[in-house]
Design an enzyme around this catalytic site. Structure first.
Site, PDB file in Angstrom:
ATOM      1  N   GLY A   1       0.852  -1.193   0.000  1.00 15.04           N
ATOM      2  CA  GLY A   1       0.000   0.000   0.000  1.00 15.04           C
ATOM      3  C   GLY A   1       0.885   1.238   0.000  1.00 15.04           C
TER       4      GLY A   1
ATOM      5  CB  THR B   1       2.519   4.886   2.499  1.00 14.80           C
ATOM      6  OG1 THR B   1       1.992   3.569   2.590  1.00 14.80           O
ATOM      7  CG2 THR B   1       4.005   4.845   2.291  1.00 14.80           C
TER       8      THR B   1
ATOM      9  NE  ARG C   1      -4.388  -2.266  -6.287  1.00 20.07           N
ATOM     10  CZ  ARG C   1      -5.490  -2.556  -5.585  1.00 20.07           C
ATOM     11  NH1 ARG C   1      -6.129  -3.678  -5.795  1.00 20.07           N
ATOM     12  NH2 ARG C   1      -5.928  -1.724  -4.673  1.00 20.07           N
TER      13      ARG C   1
ATOM     14  CG  HIS D   1      -8.778   4.949  17.844  1.00 19.68           C
ATOM     15  ND1 HIS D   1      -7.734   4.122  17.532  1.00 19.68           N
ATOM     16  CD2 HIS D   1      -9.086   5.596  16.695  1.00 19.68           C
ATOM     17  CE1 HIS D   1      -7.427   4.257  16.239  1.00 19.68           C
ATOM     18  NE2 HIS D   1      -8.240   5.141  15.709  1.00 19.68           N
TER      19      HIS D   1
ATOM     20  CE  LYS E   1     -14.297  10.590  10.370  1.00 18.69           C
ATOM     21  NZ  LYS E   1     -12.964  10.840  10.916  1.00 18.69           N
TER      22      LYS E   1
HETATM   23  C1  BG6 Z   1      -8.398   6.906  12.479  1.00 18.23           C
HETATM   24  C2  BG6 Z   1      -9.773   6.990  11.903  1.00 18.23           C
HETATM   25  O1  BG6 Z   1      -8.161   5.637  13.028  1.00 18.23           O
HETATM   26  O2  BG6 Z   1      -8.252   7.873  13.508  1.00 18.23           O
HETATM   27  C3  BG6 Z   1     -10.066   8.390  11.399  1.00 18.23           C
HETATM   28  O3  BG6 Z   1      -9.891   6.072  10.850  1.00 18.23           O
HETATM   29  C4  BG6 Z   1      -9.809   9.409  12.465  1.00 18.23           C
HETATM   30  O4  BG6 Z   1     -11.398   8.502  10.926  1.00 18.23           O
HETATM   31  C5  BG6 Z   1      -8.430   9.212  13.049  1.00 18.23           C
HETATM   32  O5  BG6 Z   1      -9.895  10.689  11.871  1.00 18.23           O
HETATM   33  C6  BG6 Z   1      -8.199  10.113  14.228  1.00 18.23           C
HETATM   34  O6  BG6 Z   1      -6.855  10.005  14.608  1.00 18.23           O
HETATM   35  P1  BG6 Z   1      -6.132  11.199  15.347  1.00 18.23           P
HETATM   36  O7  BG6 Z   1      -4.795  10.661  15.682  1.00 18.23           O
HETATM   37  O8  BG6 Z   1      -6.117  12.357  14.408  1.00 18.23           O
HETATM   38  O9  BG6 Z   1      -6.988  11.475  16.549  1.00 18.23           O
END
Ligand code: BG6
Length: 489
Positions: free
Chosen positions: A29, A35, A63, A249, A335
């Protein structure tokens, strides 16, 4: 300004970084977003800090038909204009690129030849899966042909989209790699402030005696984002807030706060305690879960006009064990909210009685200990103080420990830490298979229920707000409120 009284040297602290042995890193990827946004910067940080082994080589696989030069050019852009040209060039020399189809055995043959050509690395090869998740199993199966007894695999989240798919993926991967060489990423665990929860709880004596149902009224965990879905609808539409943020998370944060003291700072000891927290979760009452979608989401690029994907969720969970019985834990994430903030707030109980009449005990603000995970990383305590003056006036104030102020440096990037740990073979900050299985078991019934009800029960909320009013109601029903804007609410 808080004083840092003692900093241990690397020699004094055997917990601290060691430079990993030479290794190869293969990133699947390599033309993708992750990345370029995260991985290359994290590796560059390690390089600048002499933590990337000198003989390490990095092979990008994707790819897209790029040459080595084109790949390096793209990576250079990702490092940004501020990168020192000489250092960046030395770093980028480590990178080469192979294009191919992930389901084609010839690609893996090519990778293997490349690894052999670059020289046997003493610590083996790390295979990093940073592709879209639907390709993980395909790559996993093919790696059986090229891995050896030192190889490790790193799997990005999402690890499955429900219990069945997580089990399937796990079964594919564990046929090829033993558990000790599987690193399931949750980048929140790499955040300095999240790691500090363990330091805070278990390197200080004063908190443990009050860290339980006797003194704690409830806990709030918020991971709010001000940005919308952006260009990620392709993934997000099939995920939604619960799969994207809660299953990983938020439940990880919950475990860090609620786990019992491990017997040592050892990966197994810590992972065992975290798993026990999930084991003790009370089955989720779907009446205690709220889902929302921000106004305007349906018009985002790539989003179906009939989408019932939640961009916000809030829930009340309970842990059925001696420490936490009866202490509600409220989780929320979404969000397009009012602010980008991730915070854990431990709300202590009110004083049993008030001597400051006419103020009653529950009119005095209770103590709140807040771990501000990001931004403005800090730990603060809210308490009541006497307002100066001849009258007896109570003021609510806070004591603050601010990372930047105390240490004079911004907390390092989560991915650098996680990369380093993979190279060093330390699994403490990764998710174990049993933990993942339990997290899906806990959330699957809710997700199934929401899927069945489609858009019914999905509540719209204004962008820039704190989510649907029903999320506030979840707490007001219990005579509590979300702490939306710091302490003094
Ligand atoms: C990612 C999610 O795991 O964590 C995202 O897929 C989210 O949607 C992001 O925005 C938030 O991470 P951080 O480190 O910016 O709080």
């Amino acid at each position: 300004m808080p004083k840092v009284s003692k900093i241990y040297t690397k020699e004094e602290l055997c917990l601290m970084e060691k430079v990993p042995q030479a290794c190869g890193i293969v990133i699947f990827g390599a033309s993708g977003d992750l990345t370029h946004r995260k991985l290359v910067g994290a590796l560059y940080d390690l390089f600048l800090n002499d933590l990337l082994p000198k003989d390490c080589f990095i092979l990008g696989v994707a790819r897209t038909r790029w040459s080595d030069t084109e790949f390096r050019e793209k990576l250079k852009l990702s490092l940004g204009a501020g990168a020192d040209p000489g250092k960046a060039a030395a770093f980028l020399e480590k990178f080469t690129f192979i294009a191919g189809d992930y389901s084609d055995p010839a690609l893996y043959k090519n990778i293997k030849e490349n690894i052999v050509k670059r020289g046997a690395a003493s610590a083996g090869t790390i295979f990093y899966l940073a592709t879209p998740p639907e390709i993980y199993e395909t790559i996993g199966v093919h790696l059986a042909d090229i891995r050896d007894e030192k190889s490790k695999i790193v799997v990005e989240k999402p690890f499955g989209s429900d219990l069945a798919s997580a089990r399937r993926l796990n079964s594919t991967i564990t046929k090829v790699f033993p558990e000790k060489r599987i690193y399931r990423i949750d980048h929140y665990l790499g955040k300095e402030t999240v790691q500090n929860i363990l330091m805070f709880r278990f390197a200080n004596a004063i908190y443990e005696p009050v860290w339980n149902r006797k003194y704690i009224d409830h806990i709030q965990i918020t991971a709010a984002e001000s940005e919308g879905v952006g260009h990620r609808a392709g993934y997000y539409e099939s995920a939604g807030a619960v799969r994207d943020m809660f299953q990983n998370h938020l439940l990880q944060l919950l475990c860090m706060v609620a786990m019992e003291p491990p017997t040592s700072f050892d990966a197994d000891a810590i992972l065992n305690e975290k798993s026990k927290v999930l084991e003790a979760l009370t089955p989720l009452d779907t009446a205690h879960a709220v889902r929302g979608q921000y106004d305007g989401y349906l018009a985002e690029p790539g989003v179906s006009s009939k989408s019932s994907t939640e961009t916000f969720a809030a829930m009340k969970v309970g842990i059925d064990n001696w420490r936490w019985q009866g202490v509600p834990i409220y989780l929320r994430s979404g969000k397009s909210l009012a602010q980008r903030v991730t915070e854990i707030a431990i709300h202590f109980k009110h004083v049993p009685t008030s001597i400051f009449r006419p103020l009653l005990a529950d009119q005095l603000c209770s103590n709140v200990l807040t771990f501000r995970i990001q931004p403005d990383e800090s730990v603060s305590m809210r308490f009541e103080a006497k307002h100066p003056g001849p009258k007896l006036c109570v003021s609510t104030v806070k004591m603050d420990f601010d990372y930047q102020e105390a240490f004079g440096i911004a907390p390092p990037d989560a991915y650098s830490r996680l990369f380093l740990d993979v190279m060093l073979g330390d699994q403490t900050l990764f998710s174990r298979a049993d933990w993942l299985t339990m997290s899906w078991k806990f959330l699957d019934p809710l997700l199934e229920r929401w899927k069945k009800s489609g858009s019914a029960g999905l509540i719209g909320y204004a962008q820039g707000s704190w989510g649907p009013g029903e999320s506030d109601q979840l707490l007001t029903n219990d005579n509590r409120v979300w702490m939306n804007d710091g302490f003094l609410v």
